[in-house]
Design an enzyme around this catalytic site. Structure first.
Site, mmCIF file in Angstrom:
data_model
loop_
_atom_site.group_PDB
_atom_site.id
_atom_site.type_symbol
_atom_site.label_atom_id
_atom_site.label_comp_id
_atom_site.label_asym_id
_atom_site.label_seq_id
_atom_site.Cartn_x
_atom_site.Cartn_y
_atom_site.Cartn_z
ATOM 1 N N ASP A 32 0.840 -1.205 0.000
ATOM 2 C CA ASP A 32 0.000 0.000 0.000
ATOM 3 C C ASP A 32 0.874 1.254 0.000
ATOM 4 O O ASP A 32 0.568 2.238 -0.670
ATOM 5 C CB ASP A 32 -0.936 -0.026 1.207
ATOM 6 C CG ASP A 32 -1.691 -1.344 1.277
ATOM 7 O OD1 ASP A 32 -2.333 -1.699 0.280
ATOM 8 O OD2 ASP A 32 -1.597 -2.047 2.304
ATOM 9 N N HIS A 74 -4.865 -3.402 6.111
ATOM 10 C CA HIS A 74 -4.699 -3.606 4.668
ATOM 11 C C HIS A 74 -6.096 -3.880 4.113
ATOM 12 O O HIS A 74 -6.517 -5.026 3.934
ATOM 13 C CB HIS A 74 -3.757 -4.782 4.398
ATOM 14 C CG HIS A 74 -3.655 -5.139 2.943
ATOM 15 N ND1 HIS A 74 -3.168 -4.262 1.991
ATOM 16 C CD2 HIS A 74 -3.994 -6.265 2.266
ATOM 17 C CE1 HIS A 74 -3.214 -4.842 0.803
ATOM 18 N NE2 HIS A 74 -3.714 -6.048 0.935
HETATM 19 P P1 NAD Z 1 -2.730 -18.436 -4.928
HETATM 20 O O1 NAD Z 1 -4.099 -19.008 -4.843
HETATM 21 O O2 NAD Z 1 -2.089 -18.267 -6.270
HETATM 22 O O3 NAD Z 1 -1.729 -19.297 -4.054
HETATM 23 C C1 NAD Z 1 -2.028 -19.644 -2.753
HETATM 24 C C2 NAD Z 1 -1.158 -20.840 -2.407
HETATM 25 O O4 NAD Z 1 -1.357 -21.096 -1.022
HETATM 26 C C3 NAD Z 1 -1.540 -22.118 -3.165
HETATM 27 O O5 NAD Z 1 -0.382 -22.745 -3.667
HETATM 28 C C4 NAD Z 1 -2.220 -22.971 -2.092
HETATM 29 O O6 NAD Z 1 -2.045 -24.362 -2.311
HETATM 30 C C5 NAD Z 1 -1.469 -22.489 -0.858
HETATM 31 N N1 NAD Z 1 -2.138 -22.746 0.405
HETATM 32 C C6 NAD Z 1 -3.457 -22.667 0.697
HETATM 33 N N2 NAD Z 1 -3.664 -23.032 1.969
HETATM 34 C C7 NAD Z 1 -2.443 -23.301 2.500
HETATM 35 C C8 NAD Z 1 -2.004 -23.722 3.771
HETATM 36 N N3 NAD Z 1 -2.864 -23.958 4.761
HETATM 37 N N4 NAD Z 1 -0.690 -23.922 3.966
HETATM 38 C C9 NAD Z 1 0.212 -23.726 2.963
HETATM 39 N N5 NAD Z 1 -0.155 -23.337 1.720
HETATM 40 C C10 NAD Z 1 -1.473 -23.130 1.510
HETATM 41 O O7 NAD Z 1 -2.785 -17.031 -4.131
HETATM 42 P P2 NAD Z 1 -1.755 -15.825 -4.229
HETATM 43 O O8 NAD Z 1 -2.140 -14.945 -5.351
HETATM 44 O O9 NAD Z 1 -0.380 -16.320 -4.130
HETATM 45 O O10 NAD Z 1 -2.173 -15.021 -2.894
HETATM 46 C C11 NAD Z 1 -1.933 -15.556 -1.609
HETATM 47 C C12 NAD Z 1 -2.538 -14.672 -0.542
HETATM 48 O O11 NAD Z 1 -1.890 -13.388 -0.513
HETATM 49 C C13 NAD Z 1 -4.023 -14.371 -0.723
HETATM 50 O O12 NAD Z 1 -4.670 -14.435 0.548
HETATM 51 C C14 NAD Z 1 -4.030 -12.937 -1.236
HETATM 52 O O13 NAD Z 1 -5.241 -12.284 -0.970
HETATM 53 C C15 NAD Z 1 -2.896 -12.370 -0.424
HETATM 54 N N6 NAD Z 1 -2.331 -11.094 -0.893
HETATM 55 C C16 NAD Z 1 -1.976 -10.181 0.050
HETATM 56 C C17 NAD Z 1 -1.415 -8.967 -0.318
HETATM 57 C C18 NAD Z 1 -1.039 -7.932 0.712
HETATM 58 O O14 NAD Z 1 -0.701 -6.805 0.329
HETATM 59 N N7 NAD Z 1 -1.072 -8.217 2.000
HETATM 60 C C19 NAD Z 1 -1.212 -8.694 -1.673
HETATM 61 C C20 NAD Z 1 -1.567 -9.661 -2.632
HETATM 62 C C21 NAD Z 1 -2.140 -10.868 -2.221
HETATM 63 C C1 LMR Z 2 -3.916 -6.506 -2.899
HETATM 64 O O1 LMR Z 2 -4.013 -5.496 -2.225
HETATM 65 O O2 LMR Z 2 -3.579 -6.505 -4.101
HETATM 66 C C2 LMR Z 2 -4.167 -7.850 -2.253
HETATM 67 O O3 LMR Z 2 -4.501 -7.696 -0.897
HETATM 68 C C3 LMR Z 2 -5.157 -8.665 -2.985
HETATM 69 C C4 LMR Z 2 -6.565 -8.165 -2.769
HETATM 70 O O4 LMR Z 2 -7.436 -8.995 -2.476
HETATM 71 O O5 LMR Z 2 -6.814 -6.975 -2.945
#
Ligand code: NAD
Ligand code: LMR
Length: 329
Positions: free
Chosen positions: A160, A188
């Protein structure tokens, strides 16, 4: 070069963020060019093949700093002796959802992972939660900390901050690197408050340089607060490479003190500063005082506009905390 490699666990290693993150870690971007790493790829059993494929690719990069990999869906092995744990693995939201909608599904993951970290990781392990809703997931994991230090359980708002810096830089016609002290308060989520009042451009107050209060209080805030959704709408998937990059920034700043003196946004356990309830994982303007040591910046003057925004995001985090009360045992 230090001799003993640092062990870094990445959960969700087979996912979208994992695929960007692992190569940055192996390249030395996370901990600097003198620190070898052993990466623990932690994912669900059904993702083991995908993890094996990623490890083959990591090997094929011949990264000088990559001293080993461990693939595991067993949390004891996954977090065994790790120095850094990046908790990415969890469900991302889809179109039409808010991040908080993931709370019940994803929250439970962080009870088991918090317990496993506390039992198996290094005592001074540093934890960054990326999986959403990341502040409250970090709160859940932190509640399991008995042996490990609760202060080291953090969540990611650096994305952010980076988004806010990019928007200000574009508006002012400068580079992102010209923006300093632009920190994010709170959750967030769409209630986050990127504090443009504190930001500086070439050492001058950003608000004076931009001289457009209406834009700062309206379109700027909205763009940053809704950026995750805008990316999901455009890509059909949530942000991945930028999220991985922000995770690298968060840990790199914390580990090395890079940007010492400037504010960095870190969601950390509140110590009651600025009236935020103690223990809540709240994004504050933080400062890295020495490697692996942060403090919440004190003495920031908060005007009425900022106060209202901070109150709103605090109320949302309290609501999230209350919604998972049974997970905070
Ligand atoms: P994705 O679906 O591509 O990958 C998620 C992975 O996590 C998969 O490989 C899945 O098998 C694995 N997984 C699920 N449950 C699990 C567990 N209990 N233990 C270990 N692995 C597990 O998702 P992504 O695009 O990589 O996003 C992951 C997370 O990050 C999401 O919750 C997304 O919203 C979050 N995210 C946060 C931010 C932030 O700024 N904080 C930014 C982007 C995404
Ligand atoms: C983001 O900010 O890109 C991530 O937290 C993914 C979402 O769900 O917005």
């Amino acid at each position: 070069m230090t001799t003993s490699p640092v062990r870094v666990a990445v959960t969700g290693a087979a996912g979208n963020i994992g695929y960007s993150l692992l190569f940055r870690i192996a390249n030395g971007d996370l901990l600097g060019p003198n620190t070898p790493v052993i990466i623990h790829l932690v994912d669900l059993p059904q993702a083991a093949d995908a993890c094996r494929g990623v490890v083959m690719e990591l090997e094929d990069c011949a990264f000088p700093l990559l001293h080993g990999t461990v693939i595991s869906s067993d949390l004891e092995t996954g977090f065994g002796d790790v120095d850094v744990a990046l908790l990415v693995g969890s469900k991302p939201r889809g179109p039409g959802m808010e991040r908080a909608d993931l709370l019940k599904d994803n929250g439970r993951i962080f009870i088991a992972q918090g317990q496993a970290i506390d039992a198996n990781a290094k005592e001074d392990v540093k934890v960054l939660v990326v999986g959403n809703p990341c502040n409250t997931n970090a709160l859940i994991a932190k509640h399991q900390a008995r042996r490990t230090n609760p202060r080291n359980y953090t969540a990611m708002t650096r994305l952010d901050q980076n988004r806010a810096m990019a928007q200000l830089a574009q508006k002012a016609g400068v580079y992102a690197a010209d923006i300093k002290n632009l920190a994010v308060w709170g959750n967030h989520s769409p209630t986050m408050f990127p504090d443009f009042f504190q930001a500086q451009i070439h050492g001058k107050p950003a608000a004076d340089v931009i001289n457009d209060a209406e834009w700062l209080q309206g379109p700027f805030l909205k763009t940053v607060q809704q950026r995750g959704k805008a990316i999901i709408d455009a890509r059909g998937k949530s942000s991945a490479a930028s999220a991985a990059s922000a995770a690298v920034d968060h840990i790199y700043s914390w580990a090395t003190g890079h940007m010492t003196g400037d504010y960095v946004s870190m969601a950390v356990p509140s110590d009651g500063s600025y009236g935020i309830p103690e223990g809540l994982i709240f994004s504050f303007p933080c400062r890295i005082t020495s490697p692996w040591s942060y403090e919440i910046v004190q003495g920031i003057e908060i005007n009425d506009f900022a106060q209202a925004a901070i109150q709103k995001t605090t109320a949302e985090l309290i609501e999230e905390r209350d919604a998972v009360a049974e997970m905070l045992g």
